[in-house]
Design a protein around this motif. Structure first.
Motif, PDB file in Angstrom:
ATOM      1  N   HIS A  10      70.046   7.621  92.693  1.00 28.79           N
ATOM      2  CA  HIS A  10      69.941   6.586  91.675  1.00 28.79           C
ATOM      3  C   HIS A  10      71.220   6.451  90.855  1.00 28.79           C
ATOM      4  CE1 HIS A  10      65.706   6.607  92.714  1.00 28.79           C
ATOM      5  NE2 HIS A  10      65.666   7.903  92.453  1.00 28.79           N
ATOM      6  N   SER A  66      81.015  -3.200  84.367  1.00 31.13           N
ATOM      7  CA  SER A  66      80.776  -2.050  85.234  1.00 31.13           C
ATOM      8  C   SER A  66      81.766  -0.910  84.994  1.00 31.13           C
ATOM      9  CB  SER A  66      80.866  -2.487  86.699  1.00 31.13           C
ATOM     10  OG  SER A  66      82.157  -3.019  86.981  1.00 31.13           O
ATOM     11  N   ASP A 103      67.697  -2.379  91.817  1.00 28.62           N
ATOM     12  CA  ASP A 103      69.119  -2.461  92.100  1.00 28.62           C
ATOM     13  C   ASP A 103      69.867  -2.604  90.771  1.00 28.62           C
ATOM     14  OD1 ASP A 103      68.898  -2.248  94.879  1.00 28.62           O
ATOM     15  OD2 ASP A 103      68.499  -4.407  95.090  1.00 28.62           O
ATOM     16  N   PRO A 104      71.187  -2.454  90.774  1.00 27.57           N
ATOM     17  CA  PRO A 104      71.919  -2.482  89.504  1.00 27.57           C
ATOM     18  C   PRO A 104      71.713  -3.732  88.665  1.00 27.57           C
ATOM     19  CG  PRO A 104      73.306  -1.560  91.223  1.00 27.57           C
ATOM     20  CD  PRO A 104      72.059  -2.053  91.902  1.00 27.57           C
ATOM     21  N   ASP A 105      71.794  -4.920  89.257  1.00 25.62           N
ATOM     22  CA  ASP A 105      71.681  -6.144  88.464  1.00 25.62           C
ATOM     23  C   ASP A 105      70.293  -6.304  87.837  1.00 25.62           C
ATOM     24  OD1 ASP A 105      74.304  -6.860  88.759  1.00 25.62           O
ATOM     25  OD2 ASP A 105      73.959  -8.268  90.391  1.00 25.62           O
ATOM     26  N   HIS A 148      73.570   4.553  91.245  1.00 25.07           N
ATOM     27  CA  HIS A 148      73.966   3.156  91.069  1.00 25.07           C
ATOM     28  C   HIS A 148      73.437   2.558  89.763  1.00 25.07           C
ATOM     29  CE1 HIS A 148      70.006   3.115  93.010  1.00 25.07           C
ATOM     30  NE2 HIS A 148      69.814   1.937  92.458  1.00 25.07           N
ATOM     31  N   LEU A 149      72.481   3.252  89.112  1.00 22.13           N
ATOM     32  CA  LEU A 149      71.942   2.768  87.846  1.00 22.13           C
ATOM     33  C   LEU A 149      72.758   3.248  86.644  1.00 22.13           C
ATOM     34  CD1 LEU A 149      68.115   3.287  88.469  1.00 22.13           C
ATOM     35  CD2 LEU A 149      69.476   1.219  88.838  1.00 22.13           C
ATOM     36  N   ARG A 164      72.483  11.606  94.017  1.00 20.61           N
ATOM     37  CA  ARG A 164      73.073  10.332  94.456  1.00 20.61           C
ATOM     38  C   ARG A 164      72.044   9.256  94.794  1.00 20.61           C
ATOM     39  NH1 ARG A 164      78.234  12.127  98.311  1.00 20.61           N
ATOM     40  NH2 ARG A 164      79.202  13.515  96.755  1.00 20.61           N
TER      41      ARG A 164
END
Length: 324
Positions: free
Chosen positions: A111, A146, A54-56, A113-114, A109
């Motif tokens: 990945h 972000s 996930d992003p974090d 979010h990375l 779409r």
């Protein structure tokens, strides 16, 4: 003027990195880091692990790897040197993973979010290098931004009236299509690069920093994108262009590419602190150095246990001067 260049190094397995001591001893005014300043997907990690994040968690992972590199003692000492300007670009391993292409990631779409955390990590790395202080890099508890845009294209005039030199920092990941067939830099970036080259004086030397090699018929290369490859050769018909590239874990000179009355030159230096297969194979300590005078451009490529290899370009004719 002296410009050092290299690429591909990892603080995870390579705690000693003598390449930075060697570069420091050459006393350059500029250092180009041509991609892969860390390996997010190797050296204790994997592509599948990165894709599952996930992003974090990915932000923490990327920041940790870049923080480790900034804190590597020999690198940190060089970073803190006043008067040295360090110019990083990114490539696949410190973008996302091996062979990752930004256009494809956005299109699929899966990945995307990375993308924000990887931009944030790279920008923080650039900021720390600009500040000449690794301690300014975010700590593990710090939030990541972000809203950072892609690195994109940047141009810097690093010469003077007597010795005009223009540095072009490219982004070969954000707009790259799968396999690079349709785009390496993309139309907007390519147009900006072309404009900056075409509007310069004819005697300007243009250093194009590229994560990908220009002349290679296998692997990731500009040659897979016929339109952009042809555009660079067209620009070289009327301007003095030297491409400095990384990625391939070796030092090499490309055969000069004829472009009208002049030629397009390329020098590659990759494998600053790793092995040929990142953690397996022959140990690498590769870097290059340019000496730019009003008369010549001298290129030296240095590597472990071998004497430097040299090429000299006559700035007036933009041809190689025969060596011994």
């Amino acid at each position: 003027m002296r410009v050092a260049f290299t690429s591909c190094f990892s603080a995870q397995s390579f705690k000693q990195q003598p390449v930075w001591d060697q570069i420091g001893a050459a006393n350059p005014e500029h250092l180009l880091l041509l991609g892969d300043s860390a390996y997010y997907d190797a050296d204790g990690s994997s592509i599948s692990m990165v894709k599952a994040m996930d992003p974090d968690p990915f932000a923490r992972h990327a920041m940790r790897r870049l923080r480790d590199q900034l804190n590597q003692p020999q690198f940190a000492k060089l970073v803190r040197r006043k008067g040295l300007h360090i110019h990083p670009i990114w490539d696949d391993h410190n973008f996302l993973w091996n062979g990752a292409c930004g256009a494809q990631v956005f299109e699929e779409r899966l990945h995307a979010h990375l993308i924000p955390p990887t931009r944030a990590a790279f920008q923080a790395y650039r900021d720390a290098l600009d500040a000449h202080e690794p301690a300014t890099f975010p700590q593990p508890s710090d939030p990541w931004r972000s809203d950072i845009k892609e690195p994109g294209y940047r141009m810097i005039d690093i010469g003077n009236a007597a010795n005009p030199v223009r540095l072009h920092l490219t982004d070969g990941r954000s707009y790259k299509t799968a396999g690079g067939k349709d785009a390496v830099l993309g139309a907007a970036q390519m147009n900006a690069l072309a404009s900056a080259i075409a509007t310069s004086s004819e005697d300007t030397v243009h250093l194009v920093a590229s994560g990908l090699v220009f002349e290679a018929n296998h692997g990731e290369t500009w040659m897979t994108c016929e339109a952009e490859h042809a555009k660079m050769l067209e620009l070289a018909r009327n301007r003095r262009i030297l491409i400095l590239s990384g990625d391939v874990h070796e030092n090499r000179f490309a055969v000069p590419q004829p472009a009208g009355k002049w030629s397009l030159f390329e020098a590659t230096s990759s494998g600053a602190a790793l092995r040929t297969g990142v953690t397996i194979g022959a140990l690498q300590c590769n870097w290059g150095l340019l000496e730019l005078t009003p008369e010549n451009v001298v290129i030296e490529l240095s590597q472990l246990h071998m004497p430097p290899r040299k090429r000299v370009i006559d700035r007036r004719t933009w041809k190689l001067i025969p060596g011994p």
